[in-house]
Scaffold this motif. Structure first.
Motif, PDB file in Angstrom:
ATOM      1  N   GLU A  80       0.852  -1.184   0.000  1.00 45.16           N
ATOM      2  CA  GLU A  80       0.000   0.000   0.000  1.00 45.16           C
ATOM      3  C   GLU A  80       0.890   1.236   0.000  1.00 45.16           C
ATOM      4  O   GLU A  80       2.031   1.208   0.479  1.00 45.16           O
ATOM      5  N   LEU A  81       0.359   2.313  -0.496  1.00 48.24           N
ATOM      6  CA  LEU A  81       1.112   3.563  -0.658  1.00 48.24           C
ATOM      7  C   LEU A  81       1.746   4.028   0.644  1.00 48.24           C
ATOM      8  O   LEU A  81       2.882   4.520   0.665  1.00 48.24           O
ATOM      9  N   ASP A  82       1.031   3.874   1.757  1.00 49.36           N
ATOM     10  CA  ASP A  82       1.516   4.413   3.024  1.00 49.36           C
ATOM     11  C   ASP A  82       2.301   3.410   3.864  1.00 49.36           C
ATOM     12  O   ASP A  82       2.601   3.684   5.031  1.00 49.36           O
ATOM     13  N   TYR A  83       2.650   2.258   3.300  1.00 51.39           N
ATOM     14  CA  TYR A  83       3.495   1.291   4.013  1.00 51.39           C
ATOM     15  C   TYR A  83       4.950   1.690   3.816  1.00 51.39           C
ATOM     16  O   TYR A  83       5.634   1.235   2.895  1.00 51.39           O
ATOM     17  N   LEU A  84       5.431   2.561   4.717  1.00 48.28           N
ATOM     18  CA  LEU A  84       6.755   3.150   4.590  1.00 48.28           C
ATOM     19  C   LEU A  84       7.559   2.966   5.872  1.00 48.28           C
ATOM     20  O   LEU A  84       6.985   2.764   6.956  1.00 48.28           O
ATOM     21  N   PRO A  85       8.889   3.038   5.783  1.00 49.47           N
ATOM     22  CA  PRO A  85       9.710   2.954   6.993  1.00 49.47           C
ATOM     23  C   PRO A  85       9.390   4.096   7.950  1.00 49.47           C
ATOM     24  O   PRO A  85       8.893   5.158   7.542  1.00 49.47           O
ATOM     25  N   LYS A  86       9.681   3.880   9.207  1.00 47.46           N
ATOM     26  CA  LYS A  86       9.420   4.889  10.239  1.00 47.46           C
ATOM     27  C   LYS A  86      10.140   6.189   9.885  1.00 47.46           C
ATOM     28  O   LYS A  86      11.305   6.191   9.473  1.00 47.46           O
ATOM     29  N   GLY A  87       9.423   7.306  10.033  1.00 48.90           N
ATOM     30  CA  GLY A  87      10.003   8.603   9.763  1.00 48.90           C
ATOM     31  C   GLY A  87       9.688   9.169   8.391  1.00 48.90           C
ATOM     32  O   GLY A  87      10.027  10.313   8.100  1.00 48.90           O
ATOM     33  N   PHE A  88       9.019   8.357   7.559  1.00 50.19           N
ATOM     34  CA  PHE A  88       8.665   8.816   6.222  1.00 50.19           C
ATOM     35  C   PHE A  88       7.149   8.833   6.059  1.00 50.19           C
ATOM     36  O   PHE A  88       6.438   8.046   6.686  1.00 50.19           O
ATOM     37  N   GLU A 229      17.378   5.214   1.415  1.00 49.36           N
ATOM     38  CA  GLU A 229      18.155   6.219   0.687  1.00 49.36           C
ATOM     39  C   GLU A 229      17.339   6.804  -0.467  1.00 49.36           C
ATOM     40  O   GLU A 229      17.409   8.008  -0.746  1.00 49.36           O
ATOM     41  N   PHE A 230      16.569   5.960  -1.133  1.00 49.40           N
ATOM     42  CA  PHE A 230      15.706   6.409  -2.225  1.00 49.40           C
ATOM     43  C   PHE A 230      14.676   7.412  -1.707  1.00 49.40           C
ATOM     44  O   PHE A 230      14.448   8.461  -2.324  1.00 49.40           O
ATOM     45  N   LEU A 231      14.057   7.118  -0.581  1.00 50.94           N
ATOM     46  CA  LEU A 231      13.053   8.019  -0.025  1.00 50.94           C
ATOM     47  C   LEU A 231      13.654   9.354   0.394  1.00 50.94           C
ATOM     48  O   LEU A 231      13.027  10.413   0.234  1.00 50.94           O
ATOM     49  N   LYS A 232      14.865   9.316   0.903  1.00 52.15           N
ATOM     50  CA  LYS A 232      15.537  10.563   1.277  1.00 52.15           C
ATOM     51  C   LYS A 232      15.775  11.440   0.050  1.00 52.15           C
ATOM     52  O   LYS A 232      15.650  12.665   0.105  1.00 52.15           O
TER      53      LYS A 232
END
Length: 299
Positions: A80-88, A229-232
């Motif tokens: 799902e779109l909002d399944y992201l690592p903590k802090g993102f 790193e990609f999300l950053k």
């Protein structure tokens, strides 16, 4: 320990016009997923993990659970779109999930053994699954992966352009470089990739990745750190995607892993566009007539 098959089935099929993961293509309502799992079972795989979406989970499970019960262990994970690592967090306006690398990460807690990963809407062929199983049996090294390579000319659609990872190998058949070409197609019986206003001719013999890779569980650690790193770097963009093969490419170039490109004569076909469906039907019927598959897959 038997290997696992990871099937990426969360895509919504926008170009195709519906849930192509569940489209009935075989003579008794079989989908491409049915043939993929059937090939995996006879190659010796012991479990299949599906990456799906909550929006169609009930229909998906209803379709496949009864068919596969008692034949292979099944597990479901969700992208799902909002399944992201903590802090993102998801930027305002973004609608699509984060690509194949993100989808693959959803399975990191479900897989603890060597595994192969495939697309739900691609037919890879019996020999490809057997080659994957054979590699896993003979190569226990955690840092040695593999990829099933198909000749580019055998992977195109007559109904539009496609994206392909074009591969370069060394003398030992290991992957040196993979370049994601997002727009490849036929023009006057020749093959080109298009980039902006320019086009470059290809021979058609180049080995390409159809997202059939063989990994060890340690890859998830690399994939997760790469995603952060990609999300950053790109997490605020509306359409940027994180590809698992791009992560593998970085590891190869850094000398951390090697990836054997296993050439195959298996027939590949897929349903990128709805107009591809008649070709798939014809191809499956031909394989059934040759005795590669029974007319009724799950008896």
């Amino acid at each position: 320990m038997k290997p696992t098959l990871l099937i990426l089935a969360a895509g919504m099929g926008s170009r195709y016009g519906g849930l192509k993961q569940m489209d009935e293509l075989g003579p008794n309502g079989e989908s491409i997923i049915d043939y993929s799992v059937y090939d995996a079972i006879r190659a010796g795989f012991g479990k299949v993990v599906f990456v799906i979406r909550h929006s169609f989970a009930d229909a998906f499970k209803e379709r496949f659970e009864s068919r596969l019960k008692g034949k292979i262990e099944t597990e479901y994970v969700f992208q799902e779109l909002d399944y992201l690592p903590k802090g993102f967090s998801v930027p305002d306006g973004r609608e699509k999930p984060w690509g194949t690398g993100h989808a693959m990460l959803m399975a990191k807690d479900a897989i603890n053994e060597p595994f192969a990963i495939v697309n739900a809407d691609d037919f890879y062929g019996k020999e490809a699954y057997q080659s994957a199983a054979d590699f896993i049996k003979t190569q226990p090294d955690e840092n040695k992966y593999a990829m099933i390579g198909y000749p580019l000319q055998n992977t195109l659609s007559e109904n539009g352009t496609v994206s392909r990872g074009v591969c370069e190998t060394d003398e030992q058949g290991n992957l040196k470089d993979i370049t994601e070409r997002t727009k490849i197609g036929w023009e006057n019986n020749e093959i080109f990739y298009y980039e902006g206003d320019s086009k470059t001719r290809l021979t058609g013999k180049e080995p390409v990745s159809m997202n059939f890779w063989i990994f060890k569980p340690s890859f998830f650690t690399h994939l997760e750190s790469g995603f952060i790193e990609f999300l950053k770097a790109k997490g605020t963009e509306m359409k940027s995607e994180y590809y698992f093969n791009a992560c593998a490419d970085e590891l190869i170039k850094a000398g951390k892993v090697s990836t054997k490109v296993i050439d195959t004569d298996s027939k590949w076909f897929g349903v990128t566009y709805k107009e591809d469906k008649p070709v798939v039907l014809e191809s499956l019927n031909s394989l059934i007539k040759k005795g590669v598959y029974p007319e009724k897959l799950w008896e």
